[in-house]
Scaffold this motif. Structure first.
Motif, mmCIF file in Angstrom:
data_model
loop_
_atom_site.group_PDB
_atom_site.id
_atom_site.type_symbol
_atom_site.label_atom_id
_atom_site.label_comp_id
_atom_site.label_asym_id
_atom_site.label_seq_id
_atom_site.Cartn_x
_atom_site.Cartn_y
_atom_site.Cartn_z
ATOM 1 N N PHE A 63 0.837 -1.200 0.000
ATOM 2 C CA PHE A 63 0.000 0.000 0.000
ATOM 3 C C PHE A 63 0.875 1.254 0.000
ATOM 4 O O PHE A 63 0.656 2.178 -0.798
ATOM 5 C CB PHE A 63 -0.909 -0.035 1.241
ATOM 6 C CG PHE A 63 -1.686 1.214 1.488
ATOM 7 C CD1 PHE A 63 -2.842 1.479 0.772
ATOM 8 C CD2 PHE A 63 -1.295 2.119 2.469
ATOM 9 C CE1 PHE A 63 -3.584 2.635 1.011
ATOM 10 C CE2 PHE A 63 -2.020 3.264 2.719
ATOM 11 C CZ PHE A 63 -3.167 3.535 1.988
ATOM 12 N N VAL A 64 1.891 1.284 0.859
ATOM 13 C CA VAL A 64 2.807 2.428 0.938
ATOM 14 C C VAL A 64 3.533 2.600 -0.396
ATOM 15 O O VAL A 64 3.582 3.712 -0.940
ATOM 16 C CB VAL A 64 3.814 2.250 2.103
ATOM 17 C CG1 VAL A 64 4.932 3.295 2.031
ATOM 18 C CG2 VAL A 64 3.096 2.316 3.450
ATOM 19 N N LYS A 68 3.201 5.847 -2.921
ATOM 20 C CA LYS A 68 4.384 6.639 -3.278
ATOM 21 C C LYS A 68 4.555 6.670 -4.788
ATOM 22 O O LYS A 68 4.802 7.729 -5.369
ATOM 23 C CB LYS A 68 5.630 6.061 -2.604
ATOM 24 C CG LYS A 68 5.696 6.350 -1.126
ATOM 25 C CD LYS A 68 6.963 5.773 -0.507
ATOM 26 C CE LYS A 68 7.052 6.140 0.966
ATOM 27 N NZ LYS A 68 8.275 5.587 1.592
ATOM 28 N N ARG A 69 4.405 5.523 -5.421
ATOM 29 C CA ARG A 69 4.555 5.436 -6.876
ATOM 30 C C ARG A 69 3.532 6.301 -7.595
ATOM 31 O O ARG A 69 3.834 6.941 -8.599
ATOM 32 C CB ARG A 69 4.409 3.976 -7.316
ATOM 33 C CG ARG A 69 4.610 3.788 -8.821
ATOM 34 C CD ARG A 69 4.166 2.437 -9.314
ATOM 35 N NE ARG A 69 2.722 2.328 -9.151
ATOM 36 C CZ ARG A 69 2.094 1.258 -8.655
ATOM 37 N NH1 ARG A 69 2.781 0.213 -8.269
ATOM 38 N NH2 ARG A 69 0.773 1.250 -8.553
ATOM 39 N N GLU A 72 0.609 9.716 -4.298
ATOM 40 C CA GLU A 72 -0.439 9.929 -3.298
ATOM 41 C C GLU A 72 0.084 9.862 -1.868
ATOM 42 O O GLU A 72 -0.714 9.880 -0.927
ATOM 43 C CB GLU A 72 -1.538 8.869 -3.477
ATOM 44 C CG GLU A 72 -2.234 8.939 -4.803
ATOM 45 C CD GLU A 72 -3.221 7.803 -5.004
ATOM 46 O OE1 GLU A 72 -3.435 7.007 -4.076
ATOM 47 O OE2 GLU A 72 -3.772 7.713 -6.103
ATOM 48 N N TRP A 73 1.380 9.755 -1.691
ATOM 49 C CA TRP A 73 1.963 9.639 -0.349
ATOM 50 C C TRP A 73 2.128 11.046 0.240
ATOM 51 O O TRP A 73 3.177 11.651 0.213
ATOM 52 C CB TRP A 73 3.299 8.908 -0.407
ATOM 53 C CG TRP A 73 3.846 8.533 0.922
ATOM 54 C CD1 TRP A 73 4.965 9.046 1.525
ATOM 55 C CD2 TRP A 73 3.317 7.574 1.838
ATOM 56 N NE1 TRP A 73 5.171 8.460 2.750
ATOM 57 C CE2 TRP A 73 4.164 7.549 2.971
ATOM 58 C CE3 TRP A 73 2.211 6.737 1.831
ATOM 59 C CZ2 TRP A 73 3.936 6.715 4.061
ATOM 60 C CZ3 TRP A 73 1.992 5.910 2.917
ATOM 61 C CH2 TRP A 73 2.843 5.903 4.013
ATOM 62 N N ASN A 74 1.004 11.583 0.742
ATOM 63 C CA ASN A 74 1.001 12.929 1.319
ATOM 64 C C ASN A 74 -0.103 13.001 2.377
ATOM 65 O O ASN A 74 -0.823 12.028 2.610
ATOM 66 C CB ASN A 74 0.814 13.979 0.229
ATOM 67 C CG ASN A 74 -0.423 13.728 -0.589
ATOM 68 O OD1 ASN A 74 -1.518 13.564 -0.054
ATOM 69 N ND2 ASN A 74 -0.269 13.696 -1.908
ATOM 70 N N ASP A 75 -0.238 14.150 2.999
ATOM 71 C CA ASP A 75 -1.185 14.296 4.109
ATOM 72 C C ASP A 75 -2.641 14.080 3.707
ATOM 73 O O ASP A 75 -3.459 13.705 4.546
ATOM 74 C CB ASP A 75 -1.018 15.666 4.767
ATOM 75 C CG ASP A 75 0.284 15.759 5.535
ATOM 76 O OD1 ASP A 75 0.809 14.708 5.963
ATOM 77 O OD2 ASP A 75 0.789 16.885 5.713
#
Length: 112
Positions: A63-64, A68-69, A72-75
């Motif tokens: 999921f992480v 990231k790819r 969408e890895w943000n607040d």
């Protein structure tokens, strides 16, 4: 409460559902049950086997990596999950579950 040993707890942050004390991590599965079920399809319980810990931890790591790819890895990702307070908390939860699996010699044995 699920408890595991960790030799270097000084490097592990504490969160509401993951506490670090002395050489022990303590996970409150109720805190993350809805989150893990939503993300992995598997609900956390106090009856986890080593195989369950591996499976959930692996799915959280995927999921992480996917978030990231996909950029969408943000607040805003955290805002979608009310049980999670930070991105670091997700990573720590996955790390806890992988460590739980690694410490259990029998895949079918309970991990607490």
């Amino acid at each position: 409460m699920i408890r595991i040993e960790h030799s270097d707890v000084r490097t592990v942050p504490s969160f509401e559902g993951i506490q670090v004390e002395d050489d022990e991590w303590r996970l409150d599965p109720e805190k993350y049950r809805a989150f893990t079920e939503s993300v992995t399809g598997i609900a956390l319980t106090e009856e986890l086997s080593a195989a369950d810990c591996y499976r959930i931890g692996n799915l959280l790591e995927a999921f992480v990596a996917e978030r990231k790819r996909d950029g969408e890895w943000n607040d805003s990702l955290v805002e979608r999950y009310p049980d999670i307070d930070s991105l670091e908390e997700i990573v720590t939860l996955a790390q806890f579950l992988r460590t739980c699996h690694d410490q259990c010699p029998d895949a079918r044995a309970r991990c607490n």
